[in-house]
Design a protein around this motif. Sequence first.
Motif: not given
Length: 66
Positions: A1-10, A12-19, A59-66
């Motif tokens: 989660m390097f340089l990813v904002p620590a929001q519950w959405q990110t 959760l998305i990161g956890f699901v992608i990783f798993r 590449l994908f999740a951060l641009p979608l979350l704004g």
Amino acid sequence: MFLVPAQWQTILIGFVIFRTFDILKPYPIKRVEHKLGLGNGIMFDDIVAGIYTCLLMHLFALPLLG
């Protein structure tokens, strides 16, 4: 989660992608695990899955979350 904002959405998305990567083991994760053996392979496949997750998040999740 390097340089990813620590929001519950990110988180959760990161956890699901990783798993998903950890379970499905796409190329080269499965190859790395088998080549390095049980001890190092199991740990290193998690590192590769984490790198894949980080790349997808940037590449994908951060641009979608704004």
